[in-house]
Write a protein that holds these residues in place. Sequence first.
Motif, PDB file in Angstrom:
ATOM      1  N   TYR A 157      -0.433 -16.418  -5.220  1.00 34.52           N
ATOM      2  CA  TYR A 157      -0.498 -16.823  -6.618  1.00 34.52           C
ATOM      3  C   TYR A 157      -0.892 -15.648  -7.517  1.00 34.52           C
ATOM      4  O   TYR A 157      -0.392 -15.502  -8.625  1.00 34.52           O
ATOM      5  CB  TYR A 157      -1.497 -17.977  -6.773  1.00 34.52           C
ATOM      6  N   ASN A 158      -1.782 -14.803  -7.033  1.00 34.62           N
ATOM      7  CA  ASN A 158      -2.274 -13.671  -7.824  1.00 34.62           C
ATOM      8  C   ASN A 158      -1.519 -12.369  -7.582  1.00 34.62           C
ATOM      9  O   ASN A 158      -1.884 -11.338  -8.137  1.00 34.62           O
ATOM     10  CB  ASN A 158      -3.764 -13.441  -7.523  1.00 34.62           C
ATOM     11  N   SER A 159      -0.487 -12.395  -6.777  1.00 35.34           N
ATOM     12  CA  SER A 159       0.181 -11.142  -6.410  1.00 35.34           C
ATOM     13  C   SER A 159       0.820 -10.421  -7.591  1.00 35.34           C
ATOM     14  O   SER A 159       0.985  -9.199  -7.556  1.00 35.34           O
ATOM     15  CB  SER A 159       1.221 -11.387  -5.317  1.00 35.34           C
ATOM     16  N   SER A 160       1.149 -11.119  -8.650  1.00 35.38           N
ATOM     17  CA  SER A 160       1.726 -10.460  -9.830  1.00 35.38           C
ATOM     18  C   SER A 160       0.713  -9.539 -10.519  1.00 35.38           C
ATOM     19  O   SER A 160       1.103  -8.661 -11.300  1.00 35.38           O
ATOM     20  CB  SER A 160       2.239 -11.493 -10.824  1.00 35.38           C
ATOM     21  N   GLN A 161      -0.555  -9.697 -10.218  1.00 35.01           N
ATOM     22  CA  GLN A 161      -1.580  -8.871 -10.863  1.00 35.01           C
ATOM     23  C   GLN A 161      -1.506  -7.408 -10.434  1.00 35.01           C
ATOM     24  O   GLN A 161      -2.064  -6.532 -11.090  1.00 35.01           O
ATOM     25  CB  GLN A 161      -2.977  -9.433 -10.579  1.00 35.01           C
ATOM     26  N   GLN A 162      -0.777  -7.138  -9.358  1.00 34.49           N
ATOM     27  CA  GLN A 162      -0.656  -5.757  -8.904  1.00 34.49           C
ATOM     28  C   GLN A 162       0.056  -4.877  -9.926  1.00 34.49           C
ATOM     29  O   GLN A 162      -0.060  -3.655  -9.874  1.00 34.49           O
ATOM     30  CB  GLN A 162       0.047  -5.690  -7.553  1.00 34.49           C
ATOM     31  N   LEU A 163       0.755  -5.493 -10.875  1.00 31.26           N
ATOM     32  CA  LEU A 163       1.414  -4.720 -11.927  1.00 31.26           C
ATOM     33  C   LEU A 163       0.405  -3.999 -12.819  1.00 31.26           C
ATOM     34  O   LEU A 163       0.718  -2.965 -13.405  1.00 31.26           O
ATOM     35  CB  LEU A 163       2.276  -5.638 -12.800  1.00 31.26           C
ATOM     36  N   TYR A 164      -0.795  -4.533 -12.928  1.00 29.98           N
ATOM     37  CA  TYR A 164      -1.789  -4.017 -13.868  1.00 29.98           C
ATOM     38  C   TYR A 164      -2.948  -3.309 -13.179  1.00 29.98           C
ATOM     39  O   TYR A 164      -3.831  -2.793 -13.851  1.00 29.98           O
ATOM     40  CB  TYR A 164      -2.334  -5.165 -14.728  1.00 29.98           C
ATOM     41  N   ILE A 165      -2.971  -3.314 -11.864  1.00 26.21           N
ATOM     42  CA  ILE A 165      -4.083  -2.739 -11.107  1.00 26.21           C
ATOM     43  C   ILE A 165      -3.583  -1.479 -10.405  1.00 26.21           C
ATOM     44  O   ILE A 165      -2.425  -1.418  -9.985  1.00 26.21           O
ATOM     45  CB  ILE A 165      -4.610  -3.783 -10.086  1.00 26.21           C
ATOM     46  N   THR A 166      -4.462  -0.504 -10.270  1.00 28.66           N
ATOM     47  CA  THR A 166      -4.049   0.736  -9.611  1.00 28.66           C
ATOM     48  C   THR A 166      -3.641   0.464  -8.167  1.00 28.66           C
ATOM     49  O   THR A 166      -4.092  -0.505  -7.550  1.00 28.66           O
ATOM     50  CB  THR A 166      -5.183   1.779  -9.630  1.00 28.66           C
ATOM     51  N   LYS A 167      -2.787   1.329  -7.633  1.00 23.10           N
ATOM     52  CA  LYS A 167      -2.300   1.155  -6.258  1.00 23.10           C
ATOM     53  C   LYS A 167      -3.455   1.164  -5.257  1.00 23.10           C
ATOM     54  O   LYS A 167      -3.477   0.370  -4.312  1.00 23.10           O
ATOM     55  CB  LYS A 167      -1.314   2.263  -5.896  1.00 23.10           C
ATOM     56  N   ASN A 168      -4.411   2.040  -5.478  1.00 19.73           N
ATOM     57  CA  ASN A 168      -5.552   2.135  -4.570  1.00 19.73           C
ATOM     58  C   ASN A 168      -6.366   0.839  -4.570  1.00 19.73           C
ATOM     59  O   ASN A 168      -6.724   0.318  -3.505  1.00 19.73           O
ATOM     60  CB  ASN A 168      -6.435   3.327  -4.968  1.00 19.73           C
ATOM     61  N   SER A 169      -6.633   0.307  -5.733  1.00 17.12           N
ATOM     62  CA  SER A 169      -7.396  -0.944  -5.812  1.00 17.12           C
ATOM     63  C   SER A 169      -6.612  -2.099  -5.212  1.00 17.12           C
ATOM     64  O   SER A 169      -7.179  -2.956  -4.526  1.00 17.12           O
ATOM     65  CB  SER A 169      -7.759  -1.270  -7.258  1.00 17.12           C
ATOM     66  N   TRP A 170      -5.317  -2.132  -5.473  1.00 16.25           N
ATOM     67  CA  TRP A 170      -4.510  -3.209  -4.899  1.00 16.25           C
ATOM     68  C   TRP A 170      -4.533  -3.135  -3.375  1.00 16.25           C
ATOM     69  O   TRP A 170      -4.661  -4.149  -2.703  1.00 16.25           O
ATOM     70  CB  TRP A 170      -3.079  -3.163  -5.426  1.00 16.25           C
ATOM     71  N   GLN A 171      -4.435  -1.917  -2.846  1.00 13.29           N
ATOM     72  CA  GLN A 171      -4.471  -1.758  -1.393  1.00 13.29           C
ATOM     73  C   GLN A 171      -5.816  -2.204  -0.833  1.00 13.29           C
ATOM     74  O   GLN A 171      -5.882  -2.836   0.225  1.00 13.29           O
ATOM     75  CB  GLN A 171      -4.175  -0.309  -0.994  1.00 13.29           C
ATOM     76  N   ASN A 172      -6.901  -1.899  -1.552  1.00 10.17           N
ATOM     77  CA  ASN A 172      -8.232  -2.349  -1.122  1.00 10.17           C
ATOM     78  C   ASN A 172      -8.329  -3.878  -1.116  1.00 10.17           C
ATOM     79  O   ASN A 172      -8.954  -4.468  -0.224  1.00 10.17           O
ATOM     80  CB  ASN A 172      -9.315  -1.768  -2.026  1.00 10.17           C
ATOM     81  N   ILE A 173      -7.711  -4.523  -2.101  1.00  7.70           N
ATOM     82  CA  ILE A 173      -7.713  -5.985  -2.164  1.00  7.70           C
ATOM     83  C   ILE A 173      -6.933  -6.560  -0.982  1.00  7.70           C
ATOM     84  O   ILE A 173      -7.397  -7.485  -0.306  1.00  7.70           O
ATOM     85  CB  ILE A 173      -7.130  -6.470  -3.510  1.00  7.70           C
ATOM     86  N   VAL A 174      -5.765  -5.996  -0.713  1.00 10.00           N
ATOM     87  CA  VAL A 174      -4.944  -6.448   0.421  1.00 10.00           C
ATOM     88  C   VAL A 174      -5.701  -6.240   1.729  1.00 10.00           C
ATOM     89  O   VAL A 174      -5.736  -7.128   2.595  1.00 10.00           O
ATOM     90  CB  VAL A 174      -3.581  -5.717   0.443  1.00 10.00           C
ATOM     91  N   ASP A 175      -6.334  -5.076   1.870  1.00  3.45           N
ATOM     92  CA  ASP A 175      -7.099  -4.787   3.086  1.00  3.45           C
ATOM     93  C   ASP A 175      -8.262  -5.769   3.247  1.00  3.45           C
ATOM     94  O   ASP A 175      -8.555  -6.218   4.370  1.00  3.45           O
ATOM     95  CB  ASP A 175      -7.620  -3.347   3.067  1.00  3.45           C
ATOM     96  N   SER A 176      -8.936  -6.103   2.155  1.00  6.39           N
ATOM     97  CA  SER A 176     -10.048  -7.061   2.219  1.00  6.39           C
ATOM     98  C   SER A 176      -9.558  -8.438   2.655  1.00  6.39           C
ATOM     99  O   SER A 176     -10.173  -9.089   3.501  1.00  6.39           O
ATOM    100  CB  SER A 176     -10.736  -7.170   0.854  1.00  6.39           C
ATOM    101  N   LYS A 177      -8.462  -8.868   2.076  1.00  4.34           N
ATOM    102  CA  LYS A 177      -7.879 -10.169   2.458  1.00  4.34           C
ATOM    103  C   LYS A 177      -7.532 -10.175   3.944  1.00  4.34           C
ATOM    104  O   LYS A 177      -7.887 -11.103   4.671  1.00  4.34           O
ATOM    105  CB  LYS A 177      -6.633 -10.453   1.630  1.00  4.34           C
ATOM    106  N   ASN A 178      -6.861  -9.130   4.387  1.00  5.96           N
ATOM    107  CA  ASN A 178      -6.451  -9.062   5.795  1.00  5.96           C
ATOM    108  C   ASN A 178      -7.659  -8.969   6.733  1.00  5.96           C
ATOM    109  O   ASN A 178      -7.649  -9.549   7.817  1.00  5.96           O
ATOM    110  CB  ASN A 178      -5.507  -7.891   6.022  1.00  5.96           C
ATOM    111  N   ALA A 179      -8.696  -8.260   6.303  1.00  5.41           N
ATOM    112  CA  ALA A 179      -9.895  -8.143   7.133  1.00  5.41           C
ATOM    113  C   ALA A 179     -10.593  -9.494   7.296  1.00  5.41           C
ATOM    114  O   ALA A 179     -11.085  -9.817   8.381  1.00  5.41           O
ATOM    115  CB  ALA A 179     -10.851  -7.115   6.525  1.00  5.41           C
TER     116      ALA A 179
END
Length: 170
Positions: free
Chosen positions: A97-119
């Motif tokens: 649902y929130n994946s569209s927010q990656q348009l406004y967030i830096t790549k590094n922060s988005w990757q950290n969010i994805v990594d946190s979810k996966n962890a």
Amino acid sequence: MINFSEYLPYAFALLIAIPFLVLLRQFVYTYIKLKNQEIKLLSVKSNSENKTHSYERMTLFLERIKPSNLILKFDKDLAAHEFVFLTEKTINEEFDYNSSQQLYITKNSWQNIVDSKNAIIDMLHKTYESLNNNSDLDDFKTVFIMNYMNDTDFIGATIEDLRREIILLA
């Protein structure tokens, strides 16, 4: 022979109208220029608001997937494997649902969010696998929280990174 006296009123009207037409043209040009600047300013403001909103939404997402908040979800009568399934499903649905927010967030922060979810999802599965498959939900939740507390607080670190970035945007 042409009689110029017949055209004299028209020439006089033209001489009076030309300065007004030049002033009217200048007014319209300036008005259009100011409107374009206003549109640009509003789009920059809107983009900044979108970025701020994105950081807020992703921070809320990260707060929701903290184990201390996850263990409060769902019925207490569930089996541990049902809890794992429903929790993973909920995390993935909210992330999608929130994946569209990656348009406004830096790549590094988005990757950290994805990594946190996966962890968190990995931690759910590892906790379930480490316990006896027949253990009750309370035991599972306790071990799940303990595993998170014994690991580095990657969600807290990601939220702190988002906080630093949003301050830089302001």
